[in-house]
Design a protein around this motif. Structure first.
Motif, PDB file in Angstrom:
ATOM      1  N   ASP A 103     -56.155 -34.967  13.576  1.00  0.00           N
ATOM      2  CA  ASP A 103     -56.266 -36.047  14.545  1.00  0.00           C
ATOM      3  C   ASP A 103     -56.144 -35.489  15.963  1.00  0.00           C
ATOM      4  OD1 ASP A 103     -56.071 -39.145  14.925  1.00  0.00           O
ATOM      5  OD2 ASP A 103     -54.460 -38.308  16.167  1.00  0.00           O
ATOM      6  N   ARG A 104     -57.076 -35.840  16.841  1.00  0.00           N
ATOM      7  CA  ARG A 104     -57.073 -35.318  18.216  1.00  0.00           C
ATOM      8  C   ARG A 104     -55.796 -35.695  18.956  1.00  0.00           C
ATOM      9  NH1 ARG A 104     -59.569 -37.225  23.421  1.00  0.00           N
ATOM     10  NH2 ARG A 104     -59.875 -35.347  24.677  1.00  0.00           N
ATOM     11  N   ALA A 105     -55.296 -36.922  18.748  1.00  0.00           N
ATOM     12  CA  ALA A 105     -54.071 -37.349  19.427  1.00  0.00           C
ATOM     13  C   ALA A 105     -52.894 -36.455  19.037  1.00  0.00           C
ATOM     14  CB  ALA A 105     -53.761 -38.812  19.102  1.00  0.00           C
ATOM     15  N   VAL A 106     -52.814 -36.080  17.776  1.00  0.00           N
ATOM     16  CA  VAL A 106     -51.736 -35.204  17.315  1.00  0.00           C
ATOM     17  C   VAL A 106     -51.928 -33.790  17.865  1.00  0.00           C
ATOM     18  CG1 VAL A 106     -50.589 -34.214  15.286  1.00  0.00           C
ATOM     19  CG2 VAL A 106     -51.328 -36.612  15.257  1.00  0.00           C
ATOM     20  N   GLU A 107     -53.161 -33.319  17.927  1.00  0.00           N
ATOM     21  CA  GLU A 107     -53.423 -31.992  18.495  1.00  0.00           C
ATOM     22  C   GLU A 107     -53.008 -31.956  19.967  1.00  0.00           C
ATOM     23  OE1 GLU A 107     -54.752 -27.978  17.893  1.00  0.00           O
ATOM     24  OE2 GLU A 107     -54.346 -29.579  16.467  1.00  0.00           O
ATOM     25  N   ILE A 108     -53.278 -33.019  20.703  1.00  0.00           N
ATOM     26  CA  ILE A 108     -52.851 -33.101  22.104  1.00  0.00           C
ATOM     27  C   ILE A 108     -51.324 -33.078  22.175  1.00  0.00           C
ATOM     28  CG2 ILE A 108     -52.753 -34.613  24.140  1.00  0.00           C
ATOM     29  CD1 ILE A 108     -55.668 -35.481  23.377  1.00  0.00           C
ATOM     30  N   LEU A 109     -50.660 -33.802  21.287  1.00  0.00           N
ATOM     31  CA  LEU A 109     -49.199 -33.812  21.242  1.00  0.00           C
ATOM     32  C   LEU A 109     -48.660 -32.407  20.983  1.00  0.00           C
ATOM     33  CD1 LEU A 109     -46.476 -35.363  21.160  1.00  0.00           C
ATOM     34  CD2 LEU A 109     -46.882 -35.666  18.710  1.00  0.00           C
ATOM     35  N   LEU A 110     -49.275 -31.685  20.057  1.00  0.00           N
ATOM     36  CA  LEU A 110     -48.840 -30.316  19.748  1.00  0.00           C
ATOM     37  C   LEU A 110     -48.927 -29.423  20.988  1.00  0.00           C
ATOM     38  CD1 LEU A 110     -50.515 -29.786  16.274  1.00  0.00           C
ATOM     39  CD2 LEU A 110     -48.065 -29.954  16.719  1.00  0.00           C
ATOM     40  N   TYR A 111     -50.039 -29.507  21.691  1.00  0.00           N
ATOM     41  CA  TYR A 111     -50.191 -28.688  22.897  1.00  0.00           C
ATOM     42  C   TYR A 111     -49.239 -29.133  23.995  1.00  0.00           C
ATOM     43  CZ  TYR A 111     -53.820 -25.597  21.380  1.00  0.00           C
ATOM     44  OH  TYR A 111     -54.498 -24.602  20.727  1.00  0.00           O
TER      45      TYR A 111
ATOM     46  N   ASP B 231     -59.801 -46.520  18.542  1.00  0.00           N
ATOM     47  CA  ASP B 231     -61.023 -46.687  17.745  1.00  0.00           C
ATOM     48  C   ASP B 231     -61.977 -47.689  18.389  1.00  0.00           C
ATOM     49  OD1 ASP B 231     -60.011 -44.891  15.900  1.00  0.00           O
ATOM     50  OD2 ASP B 231     -59.398 -46.436  14.463  1.00  0.00           O
ATOM     51  N   ARG B 232     -61.421 -48.789  18.876  1.00  0.00           N
ATOM     52  CA  ARG B 232     -62.248 -49.846  19.463  1.00  0.00           C
ATOM     53  C   ARG B 232     -62.969 -49.374  20.726  1.00  0.00           C
ATOM     54  NH1 ARG B 232     -58.620 -53.595  19.026  1.00  0.00           N
ATOM     55  NH2 ARG B 232     -57.703 -53.433  21.078  1.00  0.00           N
ATOM     56  N   HIS B 233     -62.331 -48.487  21.492  1.00  0.00           N
ATOM     57  CA  HIS B 233     -62.896 -48.063  22.776  1.00  0.00           C
ATOM     58  C   HIS B 233     -63.421 -46.637  22.767  1.00  0.00           C
ATOM     59  CE1 HIS B 233     -61.588 -51.776  24.616  1.00  0.00           C
ATOM     60  NE2 HIS B 233     -60.428 -51.623  24.012  1.00  0.00           N
ATOM     61  N   GLY B 234     -63.368 -45.969  21.621  1.00  0.00           N
ATOM     62  CA  GLY B 234     -63.889 -44.612  21.525  1.00  0.00           C
ATOM     63  C   GLY B 234     -63.105 -43.602  22.340  1.00  0.00           C
ATOM     64  N   VAL B 235     -61.786 -43.767  22.373  1.00  0.00           N
ATOM     65  CA  VAL B 235     -60.920 -42.873  23.136  1.00  0.00           C
ATOM     66  C   VAL B 235     -59.754 -42.421  22.257  1.00  0.00           C
ATOM     67  CG1 VAL B 235     -61.496 -43.932  25.359  1.00  0.00           C
ATOM     68  CG2 VAL B 235     -59.518 -44.774  24.060  1.00  0.00           C
ATOM     69  N   THR B 236     -59.039 -41.427  22.742  1.00  0.00           N
ATOM     70  CA  THR B 236     -57.794 -40.994  22.110  1.00  0.00           C
ATOM     71  C   THR B 236     -56.649 -41.588  22.903  1.00  0.00           C
ATOM     72  OG1 THR B 236     -58.798 -38.930  21.375  1.00  0.00           O
ATOM     73  CG2 THR B 236     -56.393 -38.975  21.527  1.00  0.00           C
ATOM     74  N   VAL B 237     -55.663 -42.121  22.190  1.00  0.00           N
ATOM     75  CA  VAL B 237     -54.488 -42.700  22.835  1.00  0.00           C
ATOM     76  C   VAL B 237     -53.254 -42.022  22.241  1.00  0.00           C
ATOM     77  CG1 VAL B 237     -53.209 -44.814  23.341  1.00  0.00           C
ATOM     78  CG2 VAL B 237     -55.695 -44.930  23.025  1.00  0.00           C
ATOM     79  N   GLN B 238     -52.377 -41.522  23.109  1.00  0.00           N
ATOM     80  CA  GLN B 238     -51.140 -40.886  22.663  1.00  0.00           C
ATOM     81  C   GLN B 238     -50.020 -41.282  23.620  1.00  0.00           C
ATOM     82  OE1 GLN B 238     -48.847 -39.842  20.574  1.00  0.00           O
ATOM     83  NE2 GLN B 238     -50.194 -38.249  19.792  1.00  0.00           N
TER      84      GLN B 238
END
Length: 178
Positions: free
Chosen positions: A65-73, A25-32
């Motif tokens: 959540d984008r991070a969770v979508e990335i995890l799914l893929y 959130d602080r850096h405007g990125v997704t972290v997983q």
């Protein structure tokens, strides 16, 4: 996309996940964060990000959540509980942490995405749970990858494709199976 290959020692998983979310959130990125045993290589995660972003842009995503979508893929699965096996847990784990600017056009990305990725990666590396930064993707855990992605010996014998290519195929097949 930036990757931090490291060893994590996580005492409180909820706190660790909250820390990653706050950095994102602080850096405007997704972290997983991923257990490195389940990641074939960098190309595996690049493909997962690409397909997750495509699903989000088309409104076909499963997760909010984008991070969770990335995890799914990355896991090649539509069920979040099954994909979570690929994540980290409360223990000492060789891991890889993905940091990626949101290229789907969603709000929340600020400034130069590359600078935000680098700064976010530094913030992740500074977390107490990161006990060492060291290569974790150089030697893939073939047994775990075969089992998790259901790649059989017969399949391996029938092709000259690399294990990484077969894992990326499983990731891509998620699009077909929707």
């Amino acid at each position: 996309m930036e990757l931090l290959e490291c060893t994590l020692a996580i005492d409180d998983l909820d706190e660790f996940v909250a820390d990653l979310g706050a950095i994102g959130d602080r850096h405007g990125v997704t972290v997983q964060a991923f257990d490195a045993r389940y990641v074939a290589d960098r190309a595996h995660l690049e493909r997962a990000v690409e397909l997750a972003d495509r699903a989000i842009s088309r409104g076909e995503n499963v997760a909010r959540d984008r991070a969770v979508e990335i995890l799914l893929y990355a896991a090649g699965r539509r069920q979040i509980d099954r994909a979570l096996e690929m994540g980290v847990d409360e223990s000492e784990t060789e891991a890889v942490v993905l940091v990626d600017k949101d290229s789907t056009g969603n709000e929340g990305v600020r400034g130069d995405g590359n600078a935000d990725e680098a700064t976010a990666l530094e913030a992740v590396a500074d977390l107490a749970a990161v006990v060492a930064t060291e290569p974790t993707l150089e030697e893939p855990d073939e047994e775990t990858l075969h089992s998790f992605f259901e790649i059989t010996d017969a399949e391996r014998a029938a092709t000259d494709a690399s294990l990484s290519a077969l894992v990326r195929e499983r990731v891509a097949l998620l699009e077909v199976e929707k």
